[in-house]
Design an enzyme around this catalytic site. Structure first.
Site, PDB file in Angstrom:
ATOM      1  N   GLU A   1       0.851  -1.333  -0.113  1.00  0.00           N
ATOM      2  CA  GLU A   1       0.109  -0.070   0.028  1.00  0.00           C
ATOM      3  C   GLU A   1       0.845   1.425  -0.216  1.00  0.00           C
ATOM      4  O   GLU A   1       1.820   1.383   0.557  1.00  0.00           O
ATOM      5  CB  GLU A   1      -0.876   0.062   1.358  1.00  0.00           C
ATOM      6  CG  GLU A   1      -1.574  -0.936   1.236  1.00  0.00           C
ATOM      7  CD  GLU A   1      -2.344  -1.360   2.629  1.00  0.00           C
ATOM      8  OE1 GLU A   1      -3.467  -1.712   2.714  1.00  0.00           O
ATOM      9  OE2 GLU A   1      -1.440  -1.134   3.930  1.00  0.00           O
TER      10      GLU A   1
ATOM     11  N   LYS B   1       3.881   6.897   3.085  1.00  0.00           N
ATOM     12  CA  LYS B   1       4.400   5.775   3.487  1.00  0.00           C
ATOM     13  C   LYS B   1       4.261   4.447   2.631  1.00  0.00           C
ATOM     14  O   LYS B   1       3.072   4.540   1.860  1.00  0.00           O
ATOM     15  CB  LYS B   1       3.968   5.341   4.999  1.00  0.00           C
ATOM     16  CG  LYS B   1       4.693   4.198   5.321  1.00  0.00           C
ATOM     17  CD  LYS B   1       4.242   3.813   6.611  1.00  0.00           C
ATOM     18  CE  LYS B   1       2.793   3.221   6.904  1.00  0.00           C
ATOM     19  NZ  LYS B   1       2.803   2.828   8.615  1.00  0.00           N
TER      20      LYS B   1
ATOM     21  N   THR C   1       5.604  -9.541   9.211  1.00  0.00           N
ATOM     22  CA  THR C   1       4.505  -9.247   8.544  1.00  0.00           C
ATOM     23  C   THR C   1       4.276  -7.949   7.944  1.00  0.00           C
ATOM     24  O   THR C   1       3.885  -7.809   6.780  1.00  0.00           O
ATOM     25  CB  THR C   1       3.303  -9.395   9.471  1.00  0.00           C
ATOM     26  OG1 THR C   1       3.142 -10.775   9.973  1.00  0.00           O
ATOM     27  CG2 THR C   1       1.780  -9.170   8.784  1.00  0.00           C
TER      28      THR C   1
ATOM     29  N   ALA D   1       4.885  -8.686  16.590  1.00  0.00           N
ATOM     30  CA  ALA D   1       5.762  -7.519  16.444  1.00  0.00           C
ATOM     31  C   ALA D   1       5.258  -6.220  16.980  1.00  0.00           C
ATOM     32  O   ALA D   1       5.904  -5.404  17.832  1.00  0.00           O
ATOM     33  CB  ALA D   1       6.092  -7.448  14.899  1.00  0.00           C
ATOM     34  N   GLN D   2       3.787  -6.049  16.885  1.00  0.00           N
ATOM     35  CA  GLN D   2       3.408  -4.783  17.548  1.00  0.00           C
ATOM     36  C   GLN D   2       3.126  -4.629  18.810  1.00  0.00           C
ATOM     37  O   GLN D   2       3.066  -3.566  19.788  1.00  0.00           O
ATOM     38  CB  GLN D   2       1.987  -4.450  17.152  1.00  0.00           C
ATOM     39  CG  GLN D   2       1.672  -4.593  15.427  1.00  0.00           C
ATOM     40  CD  GLN D   2       2.688  -3.619  14.790  1.00  0.00           C
ATOM     41  OE1 GLN D   2       2.904  -2.344  15.107  1.00  0.00           O
ATOM     42  NE2 GLN D   2       3.645  -4.125  13.504  1.00  0.00           N
TER      43      GLN D   2
ATOM     44  N   ASP E   1      -7.216  -4.881   9.022  1.00  0.00           N
ATOM     45  CA  ASP E   1      -7.026  -3.629   8.449  1.00  0.00           C
ATOM     46  C   ASP E   1      -6.926  -3.611   7.091  1.00  0.00           C
ATOM     47  O   ASP E   1      -6.084  -3.084   6.160  1.00  0.00           O
ATOM     48  CB  ASP E   1      -5.470  -3.267   9.171  1.00  0.00           C
ATOM     49  CG  ASP E   1      -4.468  -4.065   8.821  1.00  0.00           C
ATOM     50  OD1 ASP E   1      -4.803  -5.205   8.493  1.00  0.00           O
ATOM     51  OD2 ASP E   1      -3.428  -4.023   9.373  1.00  0.00           O
TER      52      ASP E   1
ATOM     53  N   LYS F   1     -10.256  -8.847   6.340  1.00  0.00           N
ATOM     54  CA  LYS F   1      -9.305  -9.339   7.397  1.00  0.00           C
ATOM     55  C   LYS F   1     -10.170  -8.494   8.597  1.00  0.00           C
ATOM     56  O   LYS F   1      -9.709  -7.259   8.870  1.00  0.00           O
ATOM     57  CB  LYS F   1      -7.772  -8.948   6.941  1.00  0.00           C
ATOM     58  CG  LYS F   1      -6.872  -9.164   8.168  1.00  0.00           C
ATOM     59  CD  LYS F   1      -5.545  -8.871   7.512  1.00  0.00           C
ATOM     60  CE  LYS F   1      -4.420  -8.897   8.596  1.00  0.00           C
ATOM     61  NZ  LYS F   1      -4.276  -7.486   8.828  1.00  0.00           N
TER      62      LYS F   1
ATOM     63  N   VAL G   1      -7.582   1.342  11.694  1.00  0.00           N
ATOM     64  CA  VAL G   1      -6.668   0.656  10.335  1.00  0.00           C
ATOM     65  C   VAL G   1      -5.306   1.379  10.092  1.00  0.00           C
ATOM     66  O   VAL G   1      -4.533   0.699   9.453  1.00  0.00           O
ATOM     67  CB  VAL G   1      -7.675   0.527   9.232  1.00  0.00           C
ATOM     68  CG1 VAL G   1      -8.691  -0.108   9.459  1.00  0.00           C
ATOM     69  CG2 VAL G   1      -7.994   2.164   8.919  1.00  0.00           C
TER      70      VAL G   1
END
Ligand code: NAD
Length: 361
Positions: free
Chosen positions: A70, A83, A98, A153-154, A241, A245, A307
């Site tokens: 994205e 980004k 991921t 990871a988050q 997000d 999903k 999201v």
């Protein structure tokens, strides 16, 4: 030149500060993770409160069977940012992340880039800071305990943001992969949070005033069912997000007041993709400016259907650029062609050819 925050002479504007992963790790250590989360949160608050100024568009997504790539652009009229980010849930099985990302800020006046940065780490920081900022406005007063479902990871970033920005003291972990919870406990050792590993989602949410879901699965998953969510909780749902999903059972959405970043994007990607296109949701920035009410009573279930929106990346990059002067943690990249005569781009190549001949290169 509004965004030349490193105050370079114009002869050096072709050199773009680049923050590598190595630089970013050093910046995080120099500043401290919690200080950085609070600093990014301040920049986010500033930008959310001037939300109407920004160019806004749902992110431009390229979907494949395994994931999504994205682009997320925005501008406040002086500074432009974007980004690049991917989301590939199957990656961890192959030893890959991921989510990975990098981003750019540019000066709207000249179009010249003023910053290029890794954003895999910065995205985790900005996502956590955004979640905690939303919770600050929506969670039950005096919340101390958060359940965290999905410990990848988050997760540590989320835990530390809720500690430093919302005053959370206890974290209750659950992950289908128990090794992920063990990693999270190891990484958060000594940070001042009391952490409990739980054997199910049901146990994790017991006694929690805030529930964070940050799992990764490319499907309509049901991480939380309706019976697990008691009245009065705040849900911070960040793992759903992408189209197709999601993490929450639809019935939870129907019992909640739903707060989102940018409705046109969240209706495509968020939990609310499960609802009618015109289902009423509230915009977080309006809660922050005081135009819309956030939590109004103790029984209300508030849901931040996060999201990730371009303005959050813009705020994080703006924060980062402001740190570069003090930390000096960047390299100058020769990224913009800079002929002495701006119209003589071809001549610049010829002069390089002559130089190589002279030097016998
Ligand atoms: P990750 O792959 O590192 O971690 C995800 C974890 O979820 C894994 O440990 C996995 O075992 C666990 N999990 C999967 N299914 C589960 C289930 N049913 N119950 C409990 N645990 C389960 O991913 P990550 O980088 O931590 O990202 C987490 C999610 O957050 C992803 O879906 C990502 O796309 C999303 N994300 C959202 C934003 C945002 O701004 N909203 C930003 C970054 C990432």
């Amino acid at each position: 030149m509004g965004v030349d925050m490193l105050h370079k002479p114009s002869s050096e504007l072709n050199l773009v500060p680049f923050v590598s992963v190595d630089d970013m790790m050093k910046i995080v250590l120099d500043i401290g993770v919690e200080n950085m989360l609070m600093g990014i949160c301040d920049y986010l608050e500033e930008d959310f409160k001037r939300w109407e100024l920004f160019d806004k568009t749902p992110r431009v997504a390229s979907h494949s069977n395994e994931g999504v790539i994205e682009l997320m652009p925005t501008s406040d009229g002086e500074v432009y940012g974007f980004k690049y980010v991917n989301g590939h849930p199957k990656n961890t099985k192959e030893g890959l992340q991921t989510v990975t990302a990098f981003g750019v800020l540019a000066d709207v006046d000249t179009g010249y880039p003023v910053l290029l940065s890794e954003m895999t780490i910065l995205t985790a920081l900005r996502t956590a800071a955004t979640s905690a900022m939303a919770a600050k406005y929506l969670m039950p007063k005096g919340s101390k305990t958060m359940a965290m479902i999905g410990n990848g990871a988050q997760s540590e970033f989320q835990a530390l943001a809720f500690k430093s920005i919302c005053g959370i003291e206890n974290i209750r972990l659950y992950d289908t992969d128990s090794a992920a919870s063990d990693k999270c406990i190891r990484n958060l050792d000594g940070c001042g949070l009391s952490i409990v590993k739980c054997d199910s989602e049901q146990l994790a949410v017991e006694g929690a005033e805030i529930i964070t879901t940050c799992t990764a699965d490319k499907q309509y998953a049901t991480i939380l069912t309706d019976n697990m969510v008691g009245s009065g909780v705040h849900i911070n749902a960040i793992g759903g997000d992408c189209p197709g999903k999601t993490e929450l059972h639809k019935d939870i959405l129907l019992r909640s007041d739903i707060f989102v970043e940018y409705p046109p994007q969240t209706r495509i990607e968020g939990e609310i993709q499960q609802l009618e296109d015109d289902y009423p949701v509230k915009e977080l920035w309006q809660v922050m400016t005081g135009d819309v009410e956030g939590r109004t009573n103790e029984k209300q279930i508030t849901l931040f259907d996060g999201v990730g929106f371009a303005i959050e990346d813009f705020s994080a990059l703006r924060y980062l650029l402001d740190q570069l002067k003090d930390t000096g943690r960047y390299q100058d990249l020769d990224m913009v062609a800079d002929p002495d005569d701006p119209r003589d781009l071809f001549g610049m190549i010829l002069r390089e050819e002559q130089r190589q001949k002279r030097e016998g290169a």
